[in-house]
Design a protein around this motif. Sequence first.
Motif, PDB file in Angstrom:
ATOM      1  N   ALA A 163      32.076  30.535 -19.308  1.00 32.52           N
ATOM      2  CA  ALA A 163      31.332  29.381 -18.796  1.00 32.52           C
ATOM      3  C   ALA A 163      31.476  29.216 -17.290  1.00 32.52           C
ATOM      4  O   ALA A 163      30.521  28.828 -16.608  1.00 32.52           O
ATOM      5  CB  ALA A 163      31.782  28.105 -19.515  1.00 32.52           C
ATOM      6  N   PHE A 164      32.663  29.518 -16.751  1.00 32.07           N
ATOM      7  CA  PHE A 164      32.850  29.286 -15.319  1.00 32.07           C
ATOM      8  C   PHE A 164      32.055  30.289 -14.490  1.00 32.07           C
ATOM      9  O   PHE A 164      31.425  29.920 -13.495  1.00 32.07           O
ATOM     10  CB  PHE A 164      34.336  29.344 -14.948  1.00 32.07           C
ATOM     11  N   SER A 165      32.063  31.552 -14.885  1.00 37.53           N
ATOM     12  CA  SER A 165      31.274  32.540 -14.141  1.00 37.53           C
ATOM     13  C   SER A 165      29.786  32.223 -14.239  1.00 37.53           C
ATOM     14  O   SER A 165      29.032  32.380 -13.266  1.00 37.53           O
ATOM     15  CB  SER A 165      31.555  33.956 -14.636  1.00 37.53           C
ATOM     16  N   LYS A 166      29.348  31.754 -15.403  1.00 32.73           N
ATOM     17  CA  LYS A 166      27.948  31.351 -15.560  1.00 32.73           C
ATOM     18  C   LYS A 166      27.616  30.165 -14.649  1.00 32.73           C
ATOM     19  O   LYS A 166      26.524  30.088 -14.071  1.00 32.73           O
ATOM     20  CB  LYS A 166      27.658  30.988 -17.017  1.00 32.73           C
ATOM     21  N   LEU A 167      28.577  29.244 -14.514  1.00 34.66           N
ATOM     22  CA  LEU A 167      28.377  28.086 -13.652  1.00 34.66           C
ATOM     23  C   LEU A 167      28.240  28.525 -12.195  1.00 34.66           C
ATOM     24  O   LEU A 167      27.377  28.034 -11.454  1.00 34.66           O
ATOM     25  CB  LEU A 167      29.532  27.109 -13.815  1.00 34.66           C
ATOM     26  N   LEU A 168      29.088  29.454 -11.760  1.00 34.84           N
ATOM     27  CA  LEU A 168      28.985  29.957 -10.385  1.00 34.84           C
ATOM     28  C   LEU A 168      27.619  30.596 -10.147  1.00 34.84           C
ATOM     29  O   LEU A 168      26.978  30.358  -9.108  1.00 34.84           O
ATOM     30  CB  LEU A 168      30.090  30.979 -10.112  1.00 34.84           C
ATOM     31  N   ASN A 208      25.893  32.496  -2.313  1.00 36.07           N
ATOM     32  CA  ASN A 208      26.415  31.242  -1.742  1.00 36.07           C
ATOM     33  C   ASN A 208      27.812  30.889  -2.238  1.00 36.07           C
ATOM     34  O   ASN A 208      28.362  29.856  -1.846  1.00 36.07           O
ATOM     35  CB  ASN A 208      25.445  30.074  -1.982  1.00 36.07           C
ATOM     36  N   VAL A 209      28.417  31.725  -3.094  1.00 39.21           N
ATOM     37  CA  VAL A 209      29.833  31.545  -3.434  1.00 39.21           C
ATOM     38  C   VAL A 209      30.643  32.207  -2.330  1.00 39.21           C
ATOM     39  O   VAL A 209      30.521  33.396  -2.073  1.00 39.21           O
ATOM     40  CB  VAL A 209      30.169  32.157  -4.802  1.00 39.21           C
ATOM     41  N   GLY A 261      24.254  29.517  -7.645  1.00 40.57           N
ATOM     42  CA  GLY A 261      23.538  30.414  -6.740  1.00 40.57           C
ATOM     43  C   GLY A 261      22.035  30.261  -6.809  1.00 40.57           C
ATOM     44  O   GLY A 261      21.328  30.723  -5.901  1.00 40.57           O
ATOM     45  N   ARG A 262      21.538  29.609  -7.852  1.00 39.74           N
ATOM     46  CA  ARG A 262      20.084  29.435  -7.999  1.00 39.74           C
ATOM     47  C   ARG A 262      19.609  28.072  -7.504  1.00 39.74           C
ATOM     48  O   ARG A 262      18.429  27.751  -7.627  1.00 39.74           O
ATOM     49  CB  ARG A 262      19.698  29.629  -9.466  1.00 39.74           C
ATOM     50  N   ILE A 263      20.495  27.256  -6.954  1.00 41.68           N
ATOM     51  CA  ILE A 263      20.112  25.920  -6.478  1.00 41.68           C
ATOM     52  C   ILE A 263      19.657  26.025  -5.025  1.00 41.68           C
ATOM     53  O   ILE A 263      20.450  26.323  -4.128  1.00 41.68           O
ATOM     54  CB  ILE A 263      21.275  24.926  -6.617  1.00 41.68           C
ATOM     55  N   GLU A 264      18.403  25.793  -4.801  1.00 44.55           N
ATOM     56  CA  GLU A 264      17.832  25.905  -3.462  1.00 44.55           C
ATOM     57  C   GLU A 264      18.426  24.844  -2.537  1.00 44.55           C
ATOM     58  O   GLU A 264      18.514  23.677  -2.897  1.00 44.55           O
ATOM     59  CB  GLU A 264      16.308  25.747  -3.535  1.00 44.55           C
ATOM     60  N   LEU A 271      25.390  20.618 -12.989  1.00 43.53           N
ATOM     61  CA  LEU A 271      24.295  21.107 -12.154  1.00 43.53           C
ATOM     62  C   LEU A 271      23.380  19.966 -11.723  1.00 43.53           C
ATOM     63  O   LEU A 271      22.863  19.968 -10.597  1.00 43.53           O
ATOM     64  CB  LEU A 271      23.505  22.182 -12.909  1.00 43.53           C
ATOM     65  N   ALA A 272      23.197  18.963 -12.588  1.00 45.09           N
ATOM     66  CA  ALA A 272      22.387  17.808 -12.200  1.00 45.09           C
ATOM     67  C   ALA A 272      23.038  17.059 -11.047  1.00 45.09           C
ATOM     68  O   ALA A 272      22.357  16.603 -10.108  1.00 45.09           O
ATOM     69  CB  ALA A 272      22.191  16.876 -13.400  1.00 45.09           C
TER      70      ALA A 272
END
Length: 505
Positions: free
Chosen positions: A226-231, A266-267, A235-238, A193-194
């Motif tokens: 983990a992958f669904s959480k990553l997706l 956004n997916v 979606g929360r990255i502006e 995410l970073a």
Amino acid sequence: MSSSDRSQAVDVKGTYEVRTFGCQMNVHDSERMAGLLEDAGYVRAPRDADAADVVVFNTCAVRENADNRLYGNLGQLAPKKAARPGMQIAVGGCLAQKDRDTIVKKAPWVDVVFGTHNVGKLPVLLERARLQSEAQVEIAESLEAFPSTLPTRRESAYAAWVSVSVGCNNTCTFCIVPQLRGKEKDRRPGDILAEIETLVDEGVSEITLLGQNVNAYGSDIGDREAFSKLLRACGRIEGLERVRFTSPHPRDFTDDVIAAMAETPNVMPQLHMPLQSGSSRVLKAMRRSYRQERFLGIIEKVRAAIPEAALSTDIIVGFPGETEEDFAETLHVVREARFAQAFTFQYSKRPGTPAAEMPDQIPKQVVQERYERLVALQEEISWEENKKQVGRTLELMVAEGEGRKDDATRRLSGRAPDNRLVHFTRPEEPVRPGDVVTVDITYAAPHHLLAEGPAKAVRRTRAGDAWERRTAAPQEEQGKGVMLGLPTVGAPEPLPAATGGCGLG
């Protein structure tokens, strides 16, 4: 330090060219190789240059004739190198990992051979070869540096690859890549995410999550979701407008991933799901760990949750022992799944794989005939599925270089949310790659759509601004896109590795 600061801080050592063979993973690795070379003081050779000072081959071992292709290219460079003192040639990637002991013997004019696990050593090995006047062969057996810790030269200002894992734990009998890329190693979610946030800050608006088996992400860190959480976190990255991923494996494609795709705006409504064969008997021989019913069940669930999703796949024709009945099962799945696109391959032996030693290898003419039938069926389905898009209003992200006839037709090209390629009438106002254009689809062909009327709307974006900044830079800075390796989040950990993946997940 910015890329321009670094380019001023080092003397230009010469020009370079990276020639890439293979999958998305290799493309991503090549961006790292280019970034490393630019960070070391090299500049990209002009496209019309006869030869660069450094030529790097990033090889693939998936195809049977991969070595012939490499040695043919190396042979063409031999006289150029002989006539150009100081020129260097490096060979990396999967074939280098596999044939480490033979490349320099067959092509003694090669200066450097490096593997999939030590991409970061490329500049050091080139310098060592120059100083010692002898070939440097260095193949790491385990991970040295995860690719995102290395500099990168992105080819696009508005779209980027982001690796979530390297390696693969599968044992498909036709695939040698896991032997060359190693066991799966997952990045920590915070690191991923970073990196995405850094890319978005630079103007990137579309990212593709990349893994040899991308939806198995989490198996190495003990989290099956983990992958669904990553997706969902993406979606929360502006500012991040589009998220894609490749390539998943049916075995690991779980309901929580489908829900995350459907519920995260956004997916994108696109899924590439490798089938390989529609025959459960052949899938067992391939060691694919799912059967026809499981595959079609996933397709049914995806269509129920995301009706507008476009599905694509990979299919191998003529796997050892494949009967006409087995092939008929593949055609059945293709008809049922109605893929928008299929990447079809005639089976070819990969030395070192179990399938290469299997009995009942299929004669070439039989494979060719089946392949042609499959392609004809898929062309028909692709066209029918594309015709369903006529009359729809779509938002396109303007692409760069995807329409070969754009100049002649005064059109531009872009990608729909489901990744279909659309050629559209050039608007009166300026439009840049990375901008978003709203159009009505008027015509469908098997492999593209047309929007022949005027654009309904044009939205200038930060991604378009990033493309404009890059193209407006001085010639020596254009397209550099070089970032420093990203810092990790939390406590430091041992450096992991290069990328994995062959598109045959």
